[in-house]
Design a protein around this motif. Structure first.
Motif, PDB file in Angstrom:
ATOM      1  N   TYR A  74     -36.941 -22.561  47.518  1.00 19.26           N
ATOM      2  CA  TYR A  74     -36.547 -22.862  46.017  1.00 19.26           C
ATOM      3  C   TYR A  74     -37.558 -23.215  45.142  1.00 19.26           C
ATOM      4  O   TYR A  74     -37.388 -22.910  44.058  1.00 19.26           O
ATOM      5  CB  TYR A  74     -35.563 -24.103  46.173  1.00 19.26           C
ATOM      6  N   VAL A  75     -38.672 -23.693  45.525  1.00 20.90           N
ATOM      7  CA  VAL A  75     -39.662 -24.221  44.755  1.00 20.90           C
ATOM      8  C   VAL A  75     -41.050 -23.535  44.866  1.00 20.90           C
ATOM      9  O   VAL A  75     -41.754 -22.988  43.901  1.00 20.90           O
ATOM     10  CB  VAL A  75     -40.067 -25.753  44.782  1.00 20.90           C
ATOM     11  N   ALA A  99     -42.626 -32.017  39.673  1.00 22.82           N
ATOM     12  CA  ALA A  99     -41.326 -32.567  39.406  1.00 22.82           C
ATOM     13  C   ALA A  99     -40.268 -32.316  40.540  1.00 22.82           C
ATOM     14  O   ALA A  99     -39.528 -33.173  40.737  1.00 22.82           O
ATOM     15  CB  ALA A  99     -40.667 -31.639  38.029  1.00 22.82           C
ATOM     16  N   SER A 100     -40.456 -31.057  40.901  1.00 23.48           N
ATOM     17  CA  SER A 100     -39.373 -30.845  42.458  1.00 23.48           C
ATOM     18  C   SER A 100     -39.754 -31.678  43.396  1.00 23.48           C
ATOM     19  O   SER A 100     -38.965 -31.880  44.228  1.00 23.48           O
ATOM     20  CB  SER A 100     -39.553 -29.522  42.753  1.00 23.48           C
ATOM     21  N   LEU A 148     -34.768 -31.114  57.882  1.00 25.61           N
ATOM     22  CA  LEU A 148     -35.060 -29.720  58.054  1.00 25.61           C
ATOM     23  C   LEU A 148     -34.628 -28.755  56.748  1.00 25.61           C
ATOM     24  O   LEU A 148     -35.539 -27.972  56.312  1.00 25.61           O
ATOM     25  CB  LEU A 148     -34.330 -29.238  59.313  1.00 25.61           C
ATOM     26  N   ASP A 149     -33.549 -28.810  56.311  1.00 27.58           N
ATOM     27  CA  ASP A 149     -33.094 -28.332  55.211  1.00 27.58           C
ATOM     28  C   ASP A 149     -33.995 -28.654  53.706  1.00 27.58           C
ATOM     29  O   ASP A 149     -34.316 -27.649  53.201  1.00 27.58           O
ATOM     30  CB  ASP A 149     -31.574 -28.711  54.865  1.00 27.58           C
ATOM     31  N   LEU A 150     -34.335 -29.820  53.727  1.00 29.21           N
ATOM     32  CA  LEU A 150     -35.139 -30.091  52.518  1.00 29.21           C
ATOM     33  C   LEU A 150     -36.473 -29.491  52.549  1.00 29.21           C
ATOM     34  O   LEU A 150     -37.114 -28.851  51.629  1.00 29.21           O
ATOM     35  CB  LEU A 150     -35.373 -31.540  52.311  1.00 29.21           C
ATOM     36  N   ILE A 151     -37.276 -29.403  53.956  1.00 29.48           N
ATOM     37  CA  ILE A 151     -38.612 -28.976  53.632  1.00 29.48           C
ATOM     38  C   ILE A 151     -38.313 -27.445  53.472  1.00 29.48           C
ATOM     39  O   ILE A 151     -39.120 -26.897  52.831  1.00 29.48           O
ATOM     40  CB  ILE A 151     -38.706 -28.847  55.346  1.00 29.48           C
ATOM     41  N   ILE A 152     -37.505 -26.657  53.999  1.00 30.11           N
ATOM     42  CA  ILE A 152     -37.304 -25.258  53.877  1.00 30.11           C
ATOM     43  C   ILE A 152     -36.727 -25.039  52.513  1.00 30.11           C
ATOM     44  O   ILE A 152     -37.294 -24.089  51.947  1.00 30.11           O
ATOM     45  CB  ILE A 152     -36.093 -24.420  54.855  1.00 30.11           C
ATOM     46  N   PRO A 197     -30.829 -29.159  40.050  1.00 28.80           N
ATOM     47  CA  PRO A 197     -31.263 -29.355  41.579  1.00 28.80           C
ATOM     48  C   PRO A 197     -32.541 -28.456  41.952  1.00 28.80           C
ATOM     49  O   PRO A 197     -32.772 -28.276  43.389  1.00 28.80           O
ATOM     50  CB  PRO A 197     -30.028 -28.924  42.265  1.00 28.80           C
ATOM     51  N   GLY A 198     -33.575 -28.152  41.223  1.00 30.76           N
ATOM     52  CA  GLY A 198     -34.659 -27.556  41.539  1.00 30.76           C
ATOM     53  C   GLY A 198     -34.444 -25.936  42.245  1.00 30.76           C
ATOM     54  O   GLY A 198     -35.264 -25.562  42.879  1.00 30.76           O
ATOM     55  N   CYS A 199     -33.662 -25.431  41.542  1.00 27.62           N
ATOM     56  CA  CYS A 199     -33.365 -24.015  42.198  1.00 27.62           C
ATOM     57  C   CYS A 199     -34.151 -23.048  41.292  1.00 27.62           C
ATOM     58  O   CYS A 199     -33.670 -21.969  40.622  1.00 27.62           O
ATOM     59  CB  CYS A 199     -31.791 -23.700  41.912  1.00 27.62           C
ATOM     60  N   TRP A 200     -35.454 -23.053  41.344  1.00 29.17           N
ATOM     61  CA  TRP A 200     -36.465 -22.217  40.666  1.00 29.17           C
ATOM     62  C   TRP A 200     -36.442 -20.819  41.065  1.00 29.17           C
ATOM     63  O   TRP A 200     -36.656 -19.931  40.431  1.00 29.17           O
ATOM     64  CB  TRP A 200     -37.712 -22.958  40.927  1.00 29.17           C
ATOM     65  N   ASN A 201     -35.871 -20.651  42.452  1.00 29.49           N
ATOM     66  CA  ASN A 201     -35.872 -19.295  42.851  1.00 29.49           C
ATOM     67  C   ASN A 201     -34.925 -18.481  42.312  1.00 29.49           C
ATOM     68  O   ASN A 201     -34.950 -17.204  41.869  1.00 29.49           O
ATOM     69  CB  ASN A 201     -35.507 -19.343  44.412  1.00 29.49           C
ATOM     70  N   MET A 202     -33.808 -19.157  41.862  1.00 20.98           N
ATOM     71  CA  MET A 202     -32.936 -18.532  41.073  1.00 20.98           C
ATOM     72  C   MET A 202     -33.361 -18.132  39.554  1.00 20.98           C
ATOM     73  O   MET A 202     -33.175 -16.921  38.834  1.00 20.98           O
ATOM     74  CB  MET A 202     -31.686 -19.348  40.914  1.00 20.98           C
TER      75      MET A 202
END
Length: 232
Positions: free
Chosen positions: A80-81, A109-110, A71-75, A130-135
């Motif tokens: 994030y991506v 890539a993510s 669930l966490d990965l989906i969200i 870790p794919g924190c593209w939102n940041m």
């Protein structure tokens, strides 16, 4: 309240991230970037809290019917991506082919990184960016750098996802947590404020974002260069 109800409540709390993701996406479609990032920051805050709650109430034992990690990965992929990549593409930051290049690199890539079983290290940090593209995208909206700078950052960080580089988890990485956690909370406050004032160029939050982002980006690599001392 029983332990089972508490465990289920944590899953329900995690699932609110999907609602915030939808609200962010609706704002992004309308080009309301400040509103979009406010919802992404809210989702980011939920993501920072639900993990400790899941461990505290032992959701794997008390609410095993739902896979909290899945669930966490989906969200996370949405917030994030996917949504940040869409925003970067639809904004004026990347003209022409550069926008297409960025969204293909980020999403592809993510997707591979999120499915990588080696993404966590023994000290609960991340192996690779870790794919924190939102940041990243939020900082890019705040600073509006040249598009070549954005392309270089996207390319380097996408490659860093699959390099043996350590990136801290502000909550779960025990080493320097007394510094990392306050820095992450401060980043969240700066991010929320920057979005709230619609990324006004004179906002004091911009430099706060830069400084806290630099720490969060490089703290793990510094830890690799300076190994922790073994306890006596």
């Amino acid at each position: 309240m029983t332990a089972q109800i508490k465990g289920l409540a944590v899953h329900l709390f995690t699932a609110t991230g999907a609602v915030f993701a939808m609200l962010a996406m609706l704002a992004a479609v309308d080009g309301e970037w400040d509103v979009m990032f406010v919802w992404l920051v809210v989702a980011f805050a939920v993501d920072g809290v639900d993990g400790p709650l899941a461990r505290k109430y032992n959701v794997k034992k008390n609410a095993p019917e739902f896979d909290g990690e899945l669930l966490d990965l989906i969200i996370d992929y949405l917030t994030y991506v996917f949504i940040p990549a869409f925003a970067l593409f639809k904004s004026d930051l990347l003209p022409g082919w550069t926008g297409w290049f960025a969204i293909f690199v980020i999403t592809f890539a993510s997707a591979m990184y999120f499915a990588d079983t080696r993404m966590k290290t023994k000290d609960n940090s991340f192996s690779g960016f870790p794919g924190c593209w939102n940041m990243l995208v939020l900082v890019l909206f705040a600073l509006s750098p040249d598009f070549w700078v954005i392309l270089i950052l996207v390319t380097v960080l996408a490659a860093a996802m699959f390099m043996p580089l350590k990136f801290i988890h502000p909550v779960r990485t025990a080493r320097w947590r007394s510094v990392s956690l306050p820095v992450a909370l401060t980043w969240t406050l700066f991010a929320g404020w920057a979005a709230w004032v619609d990324f006004h160029p004179e906002s004091w939050a911009h430099w706060g974002l830069v400084l806290t982002s630099v720490y969060l980006l490089f703290a793990g690599i510094v830890q690799q260069l300076i190994p922790a001392r073994d306890p006596d």
